[in-house]
Motif scaffolding. Structure first.
Motif, mmCIF file in Angstrom:
data_model
loop_
_atom_site.group_PDB
_atom_site.id
_atom_site.type_symbol
_atom_site.label_atom_id
_atom_site.label_comp_id
_atom_site.label_asym_id
_atom_site.label_seq_id
_atom_site.Cartn_x
_atom_site.Cartn_y
_atom_site.Cartn_z
ATOM 1 N N GLU A 287 0.874 -1.176 0.000
ATOM 2 C CA GLU A 287 0.000 0.000 0.000
ATOM 3 C C GLU A 287 0.914 1.230 0.000
ATOM 4 N N SER A 288 0.925 1.966 -1.113
ATOM 5 C CA SER A 288 1.880 3.066 -1.216
ATOM 6 C C SER A 288 1.299 4.261 -1.959
ATOM 7 N N LYS A 289 1.840 5.432 -1.629
ATOM 8 C CA LYS A 289 1.441 6.658 -2.320
ATOM 9 C C LYS A 289 2.646 7.587 -2.406
ATOM 10 N N GLY A 322 9.231 16.916 -12.076
ATOM 11 C CA GLY A 322 8.632 16.393 -10.853
ATOM 12 C C GLY A 322 9.631 16.244 -9.724
ATOM 13 N N ARG A 323 9.220 16.715 -8.558
ATOM 14 C CA ARG A 323 10.051 16.545 -7.361
ATOM 15 C C ARG A 323 9.227 15.797 -6.330
ATOM 16 N N VAL A 324 9.838 14.791 -5.722
ATOM 17 C CA VAL A 324 9.112 13.983 -4.742
ATOM 18 C C VAL A 324 8.831 14.828 -3.500
ATOM 19 N N VAL A 325 7.542 14.988 -3.198
ATOM 20 C CA VAL A 325 7.134 15.754 -2.021
ATOM 21 C C VAL A 325 7.004 14.830 -0.818
ATOM 22 N N SER A 326 6.311 13.707 -1.012
ATOM 23 C CA SER A 326 6.125 12.785 0.111
ATOM 24 C C SER A 326 5.923 11.361 -0.380
ATOM 25 N N GLY A 331 0.018 3.612 4.912
ATOM 26 C CA GLY A 331 -0.696 4.650 5.654
ATOM 27 C C GLY A 331 0.182 5.574 6.485
ATOM 28 N N ARG A 332 1.492 5.333 6.508
ATOM 29 C CA ARG A 332 2.383 6.215 7.287
ATOM 30 C C ARG A 332 3.269 7.019 6.354
#
Ligand code: DOR
Ligand code: ZN
Ligand code: ZN
Length: 359
Positions: A287-289, A322-326, A331-332
Motif C-alpha cells: 500500500e503506497s502513495k 517532478g520533485r518527490v514531495v512525500s 498509511g504512514r
C-alpha cells in the motif's frame, strides 16, 4: 497546486552493497535514496562480499534489511555453481535467482556450461532466473530457459537488437521477460567522453542511434529497472574503476520529462516502473502513495547532492520533471520535504502475490 499522485516505482534491480561495501551504500542509505526518488520497493542483487550463495548469508542479509530498510524490499539468491542444495533452499524466500554469465563487478560468475545447466535444472522457483547476460550469453540463457522450462528474466538488455531476439524466443513459447535501464535510455556512449569512468557500467552505453532504437522498441520491454550500482567518486577515479552508476533518485523525474515530451504515455510509464515489475516477480503491491510536485516545470538534474552515499549522478544536466514531495507506505508518511520520517526497519519484505501466473 500541481501535484501528481502515483503508487511509486518498484525498482527490480539495485545493489545496496550491504554486506561488504558500505562505503558505497548501505541498506539505510540505499532505501532512503529509494524514497527520495519515489521508489517504494527495491529488489537487491546478490553480488555482495561475500556473495549471497549460501542459506546463512541469505538469512543474515534478510535480518539486515529487516532492521535497517525504510523502503520495501526483496532479495535475490545467487549461485557460484556449487552447493545447489543451498541455492534451492533459498528459493522460497528469494524474489528470484540471479546468475552472472558475463564479466562484471564482483566475483560471482556462472560461466561453466555444465554447472549452469544444472543450476537452471535445479531452480524450483517461484521467482524467475534473472541473468546478467550480454550477446552470446543471451542465446545461451534463452536455450536453457527453453530446455528447463524456466521463467528467464534478462536484466539490463545490452543492445536494442537483443530485444528482437528476446521477442522471437517469446513468440516461440519461451517464458522470457526483460528490463532496460534508464542509463541506456537517457545516455549514450557520447557521455563517456564527458564523464569518463562515471559513465562506465556493464553492459556499456550504446551509440545515440542504438539508444534511439531502445525507445522505438520499448513496446518489447517488460520493465525499467535502475541497476542502481553506486561506487564512490574515489573508486571511480582510480586506475581500474569499477563499473556501475546510481539511478534510484533520477529515474521517475527523467521518465516524467519523457512523458511530458510525448515519448511515452503516462499509462505505459506506470506499467514499466510499477505494474510489470510486480507481475514479473509475482509480488503483491504494497500500500503506497508518492506525491510529486510538477509545478516548477522542467528542470536540469544536478550532478551531486543526492541521498545515495556515493553522492553523484551520471544524469547531471539531463531534463527532468517532478520533485518527490512525500512518500506514504501502509498509511504512514515515511518521507516528506526531503526528510526521512520512518525509522530503520519500517520497510517490509515484499510479499508474494496470490496468483503466480505470468500474464
Ligand atoms: O555496471 C554494473 N555494475 N553492472 C553490473 O552488472 C554490476 C554492477 C555493480 O554491482 O556494480
Ligand atoms: Zn548486471
Ligand atoms: Zn546489476
Amino acid at each position: 497546486m500541481n501535484d501528481l499522485i502515483l503508487h511509486g516505482m518498484i525498482d527490480a534491480h539495485v545493489h545496496l552493497r550491504e554486506p561488504g561495501a558500505t562505503q558505497k551504500e548501505d541498506v539505510l542509505s540505499g532505501t532512503q535514496a529509494a524514497l527520495a526518488g519515489g521508489v517504494v520497493g527495491v529488489l537487491d542483487m546478490p553480488n555482495n562480499t561475500p556473495p549471497i550463495t549460501r542459506t546463512e548469508r541469505f538469512a543474515a542479509k534478510q535480518a539486515l534489511f529487516a532492521t535497517k530498510a525504510v523502503a520495501d524490499y526483496g532479495l535475490f539468491a545467487g549461485s557460484d555453481g556449487s552447493h545447489l542444495d543451498q541455492v534451492v533452499a533459498m528459493a522460497p524466500q528469494a524474489v528470484g535467482l540471479k546468475l552472472y554469465l558475463d564479466e562484471t563487478f564482483g566475483d560471482l560468475r556462472n560461466r561453466e556450461p555444465r554447472s549452469l545447466a544444472e543450476t537452471f535444472e535445479a531452480w524450483p522457483g517461484p521467482g524467475p532466473i534473472a541473468v546478467h547476460a550480454e550477446s552470446e550469453s543471451i542465446r545461451v540463457s534463452l536455450d536453457l530457459a527453453r530446455r528447463y522450462r524456466q521463467h528467464l528474466h534478462i536484466c539490463h538488455v545490452p543492445h536494442p537488437d537483443e530485444l528482437l531476439a528476446i521477442d522471437a524466443a517469446r513468440q516461440q513459447g519461451v517464458t522470457v521477460t526483460c528490463e532496460v535501464t534508464p542509463h541506456h535510455l537517457f545516455l549514450s556512449d557520447e557521455a563517456v567522453g564527458r564523464l569518463g569512468s562515471l559513465a562506465q557500467m556493464k553492459p556499456p552505453l550504446v551509440s545515440p542511434a542504438d539508444r534511439d532504437l531502445f525507445w522505438d522498441r520499448l513496446p518489447l520491454v517488460d520493465l525499467i529497472a535502475t541497476d542502481h550500482a553506486p561506487h564512490t567518486r574515489e573508486e571511480k577515479a582510480a586506475a581500474d574503476p569499477p563499473p556501475g552508476v546510481p539511478g534510484l533518485e533520477t529515474t521517475l523525474p527523467l521518465l516524467l520529462a519523457a512523458v511530458d515530451e510525448g515519448r511515452l504515455t503516462p499509462e505505459r510509464m506506470l506499467e514499466l516502473v510499477y505494474t510489470r515489475p510486480l507481475e514479473v516477480y509475482g509480488l503483491a503491491a504494497p500500500e503506497s502513495k508518492v506525491v510529486l510536485d510538477l509545478s516548477q516545470g522542467r528542470y536540469q538534474l544536478p550532478m551531486d547532492g543526492y541521498h545515495t552515499r556515493c553522492g553523484w549522478s551520471p544524469f547531471g544536466g539531463q531534463w527532468a520533471l517532478g520533485r518527490v514531495v512525500s512518500v506514504t507506505l501502509r498509511g504512514r508518511v515515511v518521507w516528506q520535504g526531503g526528510e526521512l520520517l520512518a525509522s530503520p526497519g519500517s520497510g517490509r519484505r515484499l510479499e508474494r502475490a496470490v496468483s503466480r501466473d505470468l500474464p
